[in-house]
Design an enzyme around this catalytic site. Structure first.
Site, short mmCIF file in Angstrom:
data_model
loop_
_atom_site.label_atom_id
_atom_site.label_comp_id
_atom_site.label_asym_id
_atom_site.label_seq_id
_atom_site.Cartn_x
_atom_site.Cartn_y
_atom_site.Cartn_z
N HIS A 282 52.24 25.16 32.87
CA HIS A 282 52.32 24.16 31.82
C HIS A 282 53.77 23.70 31.61
O HIS A 282 54.03 22.50 31.43
CB HIS A 282 51.83 24.75 30.49
CG HIS A 282 50.38 25.12 30.49
ND1 HIS A 282 49.96 26.43 30.42
CD2 HIS A 282 49.25 24.37 30.56
CE1 HIS A 282 48.64 26.46 30.41
NE2 HIS A 282 48.19 25.23 30.52
N ASP B 179 44.08 22.29 39.41
CA ASP B 179 42.78 21.76 39.03
C ASP B 179 42.56 20.43 39.74
O ASP B 179 42.47 19.37 39.11
CB ASP B 179 42.72 21.59 37.51
CG ASP B 179 42.96 22.91 36.79
OD1 ASP B 179 42.10 23.80 36.88
OD2 ASP B 179 44.02 23.04 36.15
#
Length: 385
Positions: free
Chosen positions: A73, A205
């Protein structure tokens, strides 16, 4: 000052290095850099802050998260501050992307620790005038995000949803039928609330990035999508918020997935192009590791199941029988680390005491650039992953 959209278009065509050296022109700053960020729990107050940035001609990058922040992140945020005056981060565990029997109730929620990490980042960015800053953290409630019907995880449940087919029904979607419906829906809501110039997602992802880019293009959303390389641990394991479930024993075995994918890449590099031969290398790696684990007593072993391995076209994620070396492919896979059968005394079993099945996903590019060329058009480009 020319319109920001025209400035962005003027940068396109540069190499990624040239663009990086000129990104400051995307971040007009009419006032001092903020030393910290505001936490917004409600939509109207966040929209007022966004409108202020828009009227000032200052760009906003957006990093949507479900919290439990890790270095992956933070890599997205570091990319965003290179390209924007303001970076907004959302922390919201979205219920509609969890299936009925999935881990919504136990998903790690660590907002105080997340805010502490974000405050450390603001300190990191403060002394560099070429960087933007985190100026808003959005922590909405589910009532705010779903003001109508209570959100549902049923496949045929009622509600206002965004569905992107057939992308959402492949790979992860085959195992998790409501997942991408929930992802697309919450991202559409967040994009409408934040109105970001650019949104940032991780390559881990990979299917999600395809779904989001398709949604942005098909619904003419006025934002662009950046995909940032997967952040990995030293042994190659892709960083994920769910890794906290693994504990020490399962964590040691978890890199079997990336080892399997890398074995396929070795074969492709050596000239193998057929699906059967390429994926057999992945299955050989996992079969060998699984046999090794099964030979151990229950109190020592970590069992897992393979969900899928995929060798897909880079444009639409359709499965390939053969890879054209000039075009490349997206190689991906998923495994499930099964619950610990028998715990040792004082063993580190991770969050959930080893009782949670942990789903791990990963992907590699075959015959494709290690990182997609940055596009500076406000329209998201076709996935070049």
């Amino acid at each position: 000052m020319p319109a920001l959209g025209n400035i962005i278009r003027g940068v396109s065509g540069m190499t990624s290095t040239e663009a990086s050296n000129n990104l400051s022109i995307l971040k007009p700053r009419l006032g001092p850099k903020a030393r910290s960020f505001q936490v917004f729990s409600h939509i109207p107050s966040l929209r007022r802050a966004r409108r202020h940035a828009m009227l000032a001609g200052e760009s906003v990058g957006f990093v949507p998260t479900m919290g439990a922040l890790h270095q992956g992140h933070l890599a997205l945020i570091r990319q965003a501050v290179q390209e924007n005056t303001h970076v907004y981060v959302s922390v919201y565990v979205n219920p509609t992307q969890f299936g009925v029997n999935e881990d919504f109730g136990s998903y790690p929620q660590t907002l105080p620790a997340d805010l502490k990490q974000l405050r450390s980042l603001t300190t990191e960015f403060w002394n560099d005038d070429s960087l933007g800053q985190i100026t808003a953290v959005f922590t909405p409630t589910t009532q705010d995000m779903y003001p109508g019907l209570k959100p549902t995880s049923e496949v045929d449940g009622h509600g206002s949803f965004v569905t992107i087919t057939p992308l959402s029904s492949r790979l992860e979607g085959a195992s998790r039928p409501v997942f991408f419906r929930g992802v697309a829906t919450v991202c559409m809501k967040l994009f409408n609330i934040v109105q970001p110039d650019t949104v940032y997602f991780g390559q881990k992802d990979v299917q999600q990035t395809y779904v989001i880019k398709r949604m942005v293009d098909d619904f003419h959303l006025n934002t662009q999508v950046r995909v940032v390389p997967t952040a990995r641990e030293n042994d190659g394991l892709a960083m994920s918020s769910r890794n906290v479930y693994l504990g020490k024993r399962r964590r040691k075995v978890a890199p079997v997935l990336v080892r399997a994918l890398r074995a396929v890449r070795v074969g492709f590099t050596n000239g193998v192009t057929s699906r059967e031969e390429l994926l057999s290398a992945a299955h050989s790696v996992v079969d060998e590791e699984l046999a090794k684990q099964r030979a151990l007593p229950p109190m020592w072993r970590s069992l897992f199941e393979v969900d899928y391995f995929s060798l897909a076209d880079r444009e639409h994620l359709t499965e390939l029988d053969n890879v054209n070396p000039a075009h490349g492919a997206v190689l991906s896979g998923a495994i499930k680390m099964l619950p610990v059968e028998e715990a040792q005394e004082d063993e580190d079993l991770g969050t959930g005491d080893g009782k949670t099945t942990v789903r791990l996903i990963d992907n590699l590019r075959l015959g494709m650039p290690s990182f997609p060329r940055q596009s500076h058009s406000r329209k998201s480009s076709s996935p070049e992953l």
